[in-house]
Design a protein around this motif. Structure first.
Motif, PDB file in Angstrom:
ATOM      1  N   GLU A 106       5.325  -8.369   1.173  1.00  0.00           N
ATOM      2  CA  GLU A 106       4.277  -7.900   2.391  1.00  0.00           C
ATOM      3  C   GLU A 106       3.781  -6.688   1.809  1.00  0.00           C
ATOM      4  O   GLU A 106       4.784  -5.795   1.133  1.00  0.00           O
ATOM      5  CB  GLU A 106       4.880  -7.063   3.964  1.00  0.00           C
ATOM      6  CG  GLU A 106       6.134  -8.886   4.456  1.00  0.00           C
ATOM      7  CD  GLU A 106       6.758  -8.504   5.765  1.00  0.00           C
ATOM      8  OE1 GLU A 106       6.333  -7.582   6.202  1.00  0.00           O
ATOM      9  OE2 GLU A 106       8.333  -8.690   5.448  1.00  0.00           O
ATOM     10  N   PRO A 107       2.764  -6.210   1.832  1.00  0.00           N
ATOM     11  CA  PRO A 107       1.840  -5.514   0.861  1.00  0.00           C
ATOM     12  C   PRO A 107       1.968  -3.670   1.751  1.00  0.00           C
ATOM     13  O   PRO A 107       2.014  -4.534   3.128  1.00  0.00           O
ATOM     14  CB  PRO A 107       0.331  -5.868   0.931  1.00  0.00           C
ATOM     15  CG  PRO A 107      -0.013  -6.636   2.357  1.00  0.00           C
ATOM     16  CD  PRO A 107       1.421  -7.775   2.519  1.00  0.00           C
ATOM     17  N   CYS A 108       1.626  -2.811   0.967  1.00  0.00           N
ATOM     18  CA  CYS A 108       1.680  -1.912   1.359  1.00  0.00           C
ATOM     19  C   CYS A 108       1.046  -0.675   0.956  1.00  0.00           C
ATOM     20  O   CYS A 108       0.123  -1.290   0.048  1.00  0.00           O
ATOM     21  CB  CYS A 108       3.503  -1.213   1.671  1.00  0.00           C
ATOM     22  SG  CYS A 108       2.944  -0.724   0.388  1.00  0.00           S
ATOM     23  N   TYR A 109       1.035   0.313   1.673  1.00  0.00           N
ATOM     24  CA  TYR A 109      -0.923   1.170   0.996  1.00  0.00           C
ATOM     25  C   TYR A 109      -0.936   0.894  -0.373  1.00  0.00           C
ATOM     26  O   TYR A 109      -1.604   2.031  -1.596  1.00  0.00           O
ATOM     27  CB  TYR A 109      -0.551   2.480   1.766  1.00  0.00           C
ATOM     28  CG  TYR A 109       0.753   3.361   1.273  1.00  0.00           C
ATOM     29  CD1 TYR A 109       0.440   4.009   0.479  1.00  0.00           C
ATOM     30  CD2 TYR A 109       1.619   3.334   2.591  1.00  0.00           C
ATOM     31  CE1 TYR A 109       1.379   4.842  -0.004  1.00  0.00           C
ATOM     32  CE2 TYR A 109       2.763   4.050   2.199  1.00  0.00           C
ATOM     33  CZ  TYR A 109       2.894   4.502   0.832  1.00  0.00           C
ATOM     34  OH  TYR A 109       3.735   5.774   0.676  1.00  0.00           O
ATOM     35  N   LYS A 110       0.540   1.455  -1.415  1.00  0.00           N
ATOM     36  CA  LYS A 110       0.673   1.366  -2.631  1.00  0.00           C
ATOM     37  C   LYS A 110       0.571   0.252  -3.367  1.00  0.00           C
ATOM     38  O   LYS A 110      -0.558   0.526  -4.560  1.00  0.00           O
ATOM     39  CB  LYS A 110       1.839   1.729  -3.190  1.00  0.00           C
ATOM     40  CG  LYS A 110       2.641   3.324  -2.615  1.00  0.00           C
ATOM     41  CD  LYS A 110       4.620   3.605  -3.033  1.00  0.00           C
ATOM     42  CE  LYS A 110       4.790   4.445  -2.516  1.00  0.00           C
ATOM     43  NZ  LYS A 110       6.379   4.942  -2.396  1.00  0.00           N
ATOM     44  N   LEU A 111      -0.361  -1.006  -3.083  1.00  0.00           N
ATOM     45  CA  LEU A 111      -0.953  -1.818  -3.713  1.00  0.00           C
ATOM     46  C   LEU A 111      -2.193  -1.274  -3.304  1.00  0.00           C
ATOM     47  O   LEU A 111      -3.101  -1.412  -4.846  1.00  0.00           O
ATOM     48  CB  LEU A 111      -0.738  -2.882  -3.107  1.00  0.00           C
ATOM     49  CG  LEU A 111      -1.467  -4.350  -3.484  1.00  0.00           C
ATOM     50  CD1 LEU A 111      -0.511  -4.457  -5.646  1.00  0.00           C
ATOM     51  CD2 LEU A 111      -1.457  -5.298  -3.425  1.00  0.00           C
ATOM     52  N   GLY A 112      -2.547  -0.733  -2.304  1.00  0.00           N
ATOM     53  CA  GLY A 112      -4.179  -0.537  -1.644  1.00  0.00           C
ATOM     54  C   GLY A 112      -4.107   0.697  -3.375  1.00  0.00           C
ATOM     55  O   GLY A 112      -5.774   0.947  -4.323  1.00  0.00           O
ATOM     56  N   ILE A 113      -3.560   1.330  -3.493  1.00  0.00           N
ATOM     57  CA  ILE A 113      -3.732   2.698  -4.431  1.00  0.00           C
ATOM     58  C   ILE A 113      -3.587   2.287  -6.252  1.00  0.00           C
ATOM     59  O   ILE A 113      -4.357   2.525  -6.541  1.00  0.00           O
ATOM     60  CB  ILE A 113      -2.383   3.640  -4.490  1.00  0.00           C
ATOM     61  CG1 ILE A 113      -1.938   4.577  -3.417  1.00  0.00           C
ATOM     62  CG2 ILE A 113      -2.390   4.150  -5.570  1.00  0.00           C
ATOM     63  CD1 ILE A 113      -2.850   5.443  -3.057  1.00  0.00           C
TER      64      ILE A 113
END
Length: 210
Positions: free
Chosen positions: A118-125
């Motif tokens: 499940e993706p979190c903001y760190k993938l967005g970073i």
């Protein structure tokens, strides 16, 4: 399925909501074999152990087949294996057929498929935009976490050999859809609750729907 790349991450400092944090999302290909251990990959960085690593998320696998899709969406990124924070980049990993509870031999290790990522903001970073979170969910190819039943070494070129197929037919892709669906499919909910390999806290989240 075959291992295309083994990837390791060092602790990297990021800024999130004005505060410094550490992350292991920046994983890069290594020429060394990985030592898969019960609580994680040896020498890999797990910054937040509440949501990453541990017995149920010891190692993360992502398919090399999906890289082209993301390269077309983000052509200006410095593309390389490990971009999704995966420890193992795997050729022909298919979430539509990979069942939660399947047991595979990879290198000298024995692993069991436990849940999707499940993706979190760190993938967005890492991708430079939080838009990727919704895109990652919509694409429906999240890769898979595995628990390590027998510790061992995994190297580039090793095959992933199915040893035991789960009798529970719930696939990684079906469960991933279920997690984010506004209206839950009761048949899928029941299948998930009865899946012995699915982590208990995931089952508890679904029991309110039956």
């Amino acid at each position: 399925m075959k291992i295309i790349s083994t990837n390791i991450g060092k602790s990297t400092t990021i800024i999130w909501n004005g505060k410094e944090e550490q992350t292991g999302i920046y994983k890069y290909a290594t020429t060394a074999a990985l030592h898969l251990r019960n609580e994680g990959v040896q020498n890999d960085t797990i910054s937040n152990k509440k949501v990453h690593g541990g017995f149920d998320k010891a190692c993360y696998l992502f398919s090399s087949n999906h890289y082209q899709y993301w390269k077309e969406l983000y052509p200006d990124l410095p593309w390389q294996w490990g971009m999704f924070g995966e420890n193992l980049t795997v050729e022909n990993l298919d979430e539509a057929t990979l069942r939660i509870g399947d047991i595979y031999k990879i290198g000298t290790a024995l692993v069991e498929v436990s849940q999707p990522r499940e993706p979190c903001y760190k993938l967005g970073i890492r991708f430079g935009t939080q838009k990727i979170l919704k895109q990652f969910i919509a694409h429906n190819h999240p890769g898979a976490y595995v628990r390590v039943l027998k510790e061992g070494m995994v190297a580039k070129g090793d095959s992933c050999t199915l040893i035991t197929q789960s009798k529970n037919t719930l696939t990684i892709q079906e469960f991933y859809k279920l997690l984010f669906a506004k209206e839950k499919n009761l048949e899928m909910v029941t299948l998930a609750i009865n899946n012995k390999a699915l982590p208990e806290h995931k089952k508890m989240q679904l029991k309110k729907y039956v």
